[in-house]
Design a protein around this motif. Structure first.
Motif, short mmCIF file in Angstrom:
data_model
loop_
_atom_site.label_atom_id
_atom_site.label_comp_id
_atom_site.label_asym_id
_atom_site.label_seq_id
_atom_site.Cartn_x
_atom_site.Cartn_y
_atom_site.Cartn_z
N ILE A 167 17.78 57.77 -87.53
CA ILE A 167 17.03 56.73 -88.27
C ILE A 167 17.93 55.57 -88.68
N SER A 168 19.21 55.85 -88.96
CA SER A 168 20.07 54.74 -89.41
C SER A 168 20.58 53.92 -88.23
N CYS A 171 16.54 53.35 -85.43
CA CYS A 171 15.15 53.27 -85.89
C CYS A 171 14.99 52.15 -86.92
N ASN A 172 14.30 51.11 -86.52
CA ASN A 172 14.04 49.97 -87.41
C ASN A 172 13.43 50.45 -88.74
N GLU A 173 13.77 49.76 -89.82
CA GLU A 173 13.30 50.19 -91.15
C GLU A 173 11.78 50.16 -91.31
N GLU A 174 11.11 49.38 -90.48
CA GLU A 174 9.64 49.29 -90.61
C GLU A 174 8.91 50.45 -89.94
N LEU A 195 15.70 57.58 -99.20
CA LEU A 195 15.20 56.66 -98.17
C LEU A 195 13.93 55.96 -98.65
N GLU A 244 13.07 53.06 -99.13
CA GLU A 244 12.61 51.81 -98.50
C GLU A 244 11.80 52.08 -97.22
N ARG A 245 11.74 53.34 -96.82
CA ARG A 245 11.03 53.68 -95.59
C ARG A 245 9.70 54.38 -95.88
N THR A 246 8.82 54.35 -94.91
CA THR A 246 7.58 55.12 -95.00
C THR A 246 7.84 56.47 -94.34
N ILE A 247 7.86 57.53 -95.16
CA ILE A 247 8.16 58.86 -94.64
C ILE A 247 7.09 59.84 -95.12
N SER A 274 6.24 49.03 -97.67
CA SER A 274 6.94 50.30 -97.43
C SER A 274 6.65 51.25 -98.56
#
Ligand SMILES: Nc1nc2c(ncn2[C@@H]2O[C@H](COP(=O)(O)OP(=O)(O)OP(=O)(O)O)[C@@H](O)[C@H]2O)c(=O)[nH]1
Ligand SMILES: [Mg+2]
Length: 195
Positions: free
Chosen positions: A108-109, A112-115, A145, A147-150, A187
């Motif tokens: 992910i880092s 994988c783009n943050e969006e 994390l 700032e991400r959608t998880i 996000s």
């Protein structure tokens, strides 16, 4: 406009999903259940297994990436092109939890783009002595994390637990993106309650 909103605006509503995780995690078994509605035996994926599904108005193109070490160098190209990343974790494989955590964070880092929304499937929940979602969230340091959608989902390819819900979540991300297209602050952390 966010990436999913752009996608939703296209005539062909197709989303690209990259599915990764360690070898033996249960990725292909989940796809087989989704396709056939029952558990089926698998052989290790040698490279990539490509499946297409329709869900509502969306067509989903899933790249099921072989998890053996020899195939992991091929992941970045698929993850970089994905609209959604699905990471499959064998909840019973406590020994390799640190390795799974490392490759998840690297993926992910680095690629994988943050969006990009991330779905973690904690699978093999039909077995005994599996890790709880609370433990996985803690061990993977998912709350860092923010700032991400998880989203983390319990699944089992033996019983079907959580499989349709998982792909419904992916579908809902696309639909929701319609209403948040102008907002970069959309996000969110969508972690389930521990259990
Ligand atoms: N009990 C149980 N076994 C499972 C489940 N899902 C998969 N398995 C078993 O776990 C093994 C690996 O499953 P696969 O779906 O092939 O794993 P994979 O992640 O695709 O592995 P690679 O293709 O090598 O990356 C097989 O023996 C499956 O039968 C599950 O939900 N419960
Ligand atoms: Mg496989």
């Amino acid at each position: 406009m966010g990436f999913l909103a752009k996608l939703f605006g296209k005539a062909e509503k197709k989303i690209n999903i990259a599915m990764c995780g360690l070898d033996n995690a249960g990725k292909t078994s989940i796809l087989n259940f989704l396709k056939n509605g029952e558990f089926q035996g698998t052989i290790a994926t040698m490279g990539v297994n490509h499946e297409n599904f329709k869900l509502g108005k969306l067509s989903m193109s899933v790249m099921d990436l072989g998890g053996q070490e020899v195939f992991r160098p091929f992941w970045p190209g698929y993850i970089e092109r994905a609209d959604i990343l699905v990471f499959v974790l064998d909840s019973s494989d406590v020994t390799r939890l640190p390795l799974a955590k490392d490759i998840f964070h690297k993926a992910i880092s680095t690629y994988c783009n943050e969006e990009i929304p991330i779905l973690i499937l904690a699978t093999k929940q039909d077995l005994t002595n599996v890790c709880s979602l609370a433990y996985i969230i803690h061990f993977f340091q998912l709350t860092s994390l923010f700032e991400r959608t998880i989203h983390v989902q319990k699944t089992s390819a033996k019983t079907g637990l959580g499989i349709y819900e998982s792909f419904q979540w992916i579908h809902d991300q696309v639909i929701k993106s319609k209403t948040r297209r102008s907002s970069k602050s959309s996000s969110q952390m969508a972690l389930p309650r521990p259990g």
